[in-house]
Design an enzyme around this catalytic site. Structure first.
Site, PDB file in Angstrom:
ATOM      1  N   TYR A  90      20.596  11.774  31.127  1.00 24.70           N
ATOM      2  CA  TYR A  90      20.414  10.826  32.634  1.00 24.70           C
ATOM      3  C   TYR A  90      19.557  10.288  32.823  1.00 24.70           C
ATOM      4  O   TYR A  90      20.293   9.729  33.241  1.00 24.70           O
ATOM      5  CB  TYR A  90      20.554  12.097  33.128  1.00 24.70           C
ATOM      6  CG  TYR A  90      21.548  13.668  33.224  1.00 24.70           C
ATOM      7  CD1 TYR A  90      22.510  14.405  34.091  1.00 24.70           C
ATOM      8  CD2 TYR A  90      21.184  14.851  32.658  1.00 24.70           C
ATOM      9  CE1 TYR A  90      23.612  15.103  33.777  1.00 24.70           C
ATOM     10  CE2 TYR A  90      21.801  15.731  32.222  1.00 24.70           C
ATOM     11  CZ  TYR A  90      23.040  15.526  33.216  1.00 24.70           C
ATOM     12  OH  TYR A  90      24.249  16.550  32.581  1.00 24.70           O
ATOM     13  N   CYS A  91      18.547  10.609  32.005  1.00 19.70           N
ATOM     14  CA  CYS A  91      17.523   9.376  32.429  1.00 19.70           C
ATOM     15  C   CYS A  91      18.070   8.180  31.857  1.00 19.70           C
ATOM     16  O   CYS A  91      17.659   7.243  32.050  1.00 19.70           O
ATOM     17  CB  CYS A  91      16.213  10.049  32.327  1.00 19.70           C
ATOM     18  SG  CYS A  91      15.470  11.833  32.446  1.00 19.70           S
ATOM     19  N   ASN A  92      18.184   8.203  30.467  1.00 22.42           N
ATOM     20  CA  ASN A  92      18.876   7.180  29.658  1.00 22.42           C
ATOM     21  C   ASN A  92      19.387   5.803  30.316  1.00 22.42           C
ATOM     22  O   ASN A  92      19.974   4.977  30.103  1.00 22.42           O
ATOM     23  CB  ASN A  92      18.974   7.180  28.285  1.00 22.42           C
ATOM     24  CG  ASN A  92      17.949   7.250  27.458  1.00 22.42           C
ATOM     25  OD1 ASN A  92      16.448   6.931  27.534  1.00 22.42           O
ATOM     26  ND2 ASN A  92      18.276   8.467  26.658  1.00 22.42           N
TER      27      ASN A  92
END
Length: 224
Positions: A90-92
């Site tokens: 999700y962060c990427n």
């Protein structure tokens, strides 16, 4: 497709146990429990908000060079994104969306940085894998995240799950504390006052990069 639509599509496949994830439903249930408990704790409500003064900080980039918030703010407003680490899909996806929006930020005179607790080696991996043109800074022990009200300790049962999944946070972060930041996005004006703040204890929910543009336009008018 919006950032959140991409996150939702990934989440649906992940939680359905589709390849290549093949995640058992019991694992998903533990993750849901941890997120629900973090939401119920009210921790996000204690994070810094628009109108608050942002703490000054200096953190190292992946090459070991110190980067000062004061120096960045001397040149214009600052966009800051706190994220969990290169291991978090999700962060990427969020980093990629911020990269796509970077020209819009720069047109308004703003700088963009991302902050995570991971080591320099993993920050370099984040930059390389996501093809980023903005710096990722290492916040050892999540100390700066704590000043923004974002740091939380993982519950023991989630630590056990991460260990079973070989998600070695102490290895990723060079820190034995098993803490993470809640994902947070801030726009800081040149006077150090926060103009925009979005913090979500549900790591699968992220604001759109475009949501920050009104605050950046306001900052540009103030500093023009």
């Amino acid at each position: 497709m919006s950032l959140q639509a991409k996150l939702d599509a990934f989440k649906a496949d992940f939680e359905a146990g589709k390849p290549p994830y093949n995640v058992p439903h019991a694992v998903i249930e533990v993750m849901h429990r941890a997120t629900a408990e973090l939401i119920a704790s009210g921790a996000a409500g204690k994070a810094l908000k628009a109108g608050d003064k942002a703490p000054a900080f200096t953190l190292n980039d992946p090459e070991g060079n110190p980067v000062s918030s004061a120096d960045l703010l001397a040149n214009g407003p600052l966009v800051v994104s706190f994220y969990r680490g290169v291991w978090c899909p999700y962060c990427n996806m969020e980093l990629q969306a911020l990269e796509a929006a970077l020209p819009s930020f720069r047109d308004l005179g703003a700088s963009l940085i991302a902050i995570s607790p991971q080591t320099a080696v993993n920050s370099r991996k984040s930059v390389r894998q996501n093809e980023l043109d903005f710096p990722i800074l290492s916040d050892t022990h999540n100390d700066v995240a704590a000043k923004f009200g974002l740091r939380f300790a993982l519950p023991d049962y989630l630590v056990d799950l991460y260990k079973n999944l070989k998600n070695d946070l102490p290895g990723f972060n060079g820190d034995e504390s098993w803490t993470l930041p809640m994902p947070g996005r801030f726009v800081i004006g040149q006077d150090g006052v926060i103009l925009y703040a979005e913090v979500n204890p549900d790591y699968t929910r992220r604001p759109e990069p475009e949501d920050m543009l009104p605050a950046l336009r306001k900052a540009a008018n103030v500093t023009a």
